[in-house]
Design a protein around this motif. Structure first.
Motif, PDB file in Angstrom:
ATOM      1  N   SER A 171     -55.282 -31.061   2.617  1.00  0.00           N
ATOM      2  CA  SER A 171     -56.205 -32.147   2.954  1.00  0.00           C
ATOM      3  C   SER A 171     -55.904 -32.719   4.338  1.00  0.00           C
ATOM      4  O   SER A 171     -56.825 -32.974   5.131  1.00  0.00           O
ATOM      5  CB  SER A 171     -56.106 -33.260   1.902  1.00  0.00           C
ATOM      6  OG  SER A 171     -56.528 -32.796   0.635  1.00  0.00           O
TER       7      SER A 171
ATOM      8  N   SER B 257     -61.403 -30.416  -1.518  1.00  0.00           N
ATOM      9  CA  SER B 257     -61.728 -31.134  -2.752  1.00  0.00           C
ATOM     10  C   SER B 257     -61.093 -30.419  -3.945  1.00  0.00           C
ATOM     11  O   SER B 257     -60.744 -29.233  -3.855  1.00  0.00           O
ATOM     12  CB  SER B 257     -63.251 -31.212  -2.935  1.00  0.00           C
ATOM     13  OG  SER B 257     -63.826 -29.918  -2.917  1.00  0.00           O
TER      14      SER B 257
ATOM     15  N   THR C  25     -56.732 -27.153  -4.966  1.00  0.00           N
ATOM     16  CA  THR C  25     -57.610 -27.628  -3.902  1.00  0.00           C
ATOM     17  C   THR C  25     -58.508 -26.500  -3.430  1.00  0.00           C
ATOM     18  O   THR C  25     -58.039 -25.380  -3.198  1.00  0.00           O
ATOM     19  CB  THR C  25     -56.788 -28.165  -2.716  1.00  0.00           C
ATOM     20  OG1 THR C  25     -55.966 -29.244  -3.152  1.00  0.00           O
ATOM     21  CG2 THR C  25     -57.690 -28.649  -1.597  1.00  0.00           C
TER      22      THR C  25
END
Length: 265
Positions: free
Chosen positions: A112, A194, A203
């Motif tokens: 992320s 996400s 993820t």
């Protein structure tokens, strides 16, 4: 008469080779993917010890305890030794499972963060495209801006392997290996990290274009540290978790089945 003024610079020409630049970026992408995966594998290796503190040693202790008990079935201390070794094995297996979960969480957070940094660099390339187009319109060659853009593309390649296509106005298009449009002219699209819809602990990576969002196949993203992390998550870490479950399930199932053939004290 006129006094000589030495050398006067008329212009500065920029010497670069687009093919070598792209080849260097592609090589750096592969290297970054391998380096990140190697570092993550080193962390995974620490979870599964091969010494006296490993699961293999714990299983051996269980078998030895059962052997001692079979020689003296009525010995209460031998029975307690079996239970203690079984508890040690269960505790170790749970601890390793928790470590895998923590490692997965760390990988997801790193992905992320890397995606966030990557989006900023893609936006910066789009902004540089606009400035370069403006200068080209004045008949000048913006050497410094071109160097900055090449440096950005090189840094982007460290995170995700990309290809570039030059336009006549001086701008470039930046595309993922699968052909997805990341930057076109002065517009950039956004990558999104996400949770996986089937396994929220993992993820996924997708590309947002306008109001639409398309999932990206991680196995077709080429190189880059993000791809290396996704490969570790979906291959190495998944296999490690599966094999841990298989080992624990096999030991528990075999012992439970054998227990049904015995008698109590």
């Amino acid at each position: 008469g006129y006094f000589g003024r030495g050398v006067t610079v008329q212009t500065v020409q920029r010497a670069s080779n687009i093919f070598l630049t792209q080849q260097a970026a592609s090589t750096a992408s592969v290297s970054a993917a391998d380096a990140n995966r190697r570092d993550l594998l080193a962390q995974l290796d620490k979870v599964f010890g091969t010494n006296a503190g490993g699961l293999g040693s714990a299983v051996t202790h269980i078998f030895n305890a059962w052997a001692d008990l079979s020689a003296a079935p009525a010995d209460l201390s031998a029975r307690q030794s079996v239970l203690a070794d079984l508890q040690s094995f269960a505790t170790l297996a749970n601890t390793q499972s928790d470590q895998l979960t923590a490692l997965q969480s760390s990988v997801g957070q790193n992905i992320s963060n890397s995606v966030s940094d990557l989006n900023q660099m893609l936006a910066a390339v789009a902004a540089l495209n606009q400035r370069i187009v403006d200068v080209h319109g004045n008949g000048q060659t913006p050497n410094d801006l071109l160097d900055q853009r090449d440096e950005l593309v090189s840094r982007i390649s460290q995170s995700l392997e990309v290809t570039t296509v030059s336009a006549s106005d001086g701008s470039i298009g930046v595309f993922a290996v699968g052909g997805q449009n990341l930057v076109l002219g002065n517009q950039s699209n956004t990558l999104v990290a996400s949770p996986d819809r089937y396994d929220p602990t993992r993820t996924d990576l997708s590309l947002k274009i306008g109001n639409a969002q398309a999932m990206l196949d991680w196995s077709k993203l080429g190189g880059g540290s993000i791809t290396g992390a996704l490969r570790f998550q979906n291959e190495d870490l998944a296999v490690a978790r599966d094999r841990l479950g298989q080992l624990v399930g096999a030991v528990a199932g075999t012992l439970n089945r054998q227990q049904t053939f015995g008698l109590d004290l």
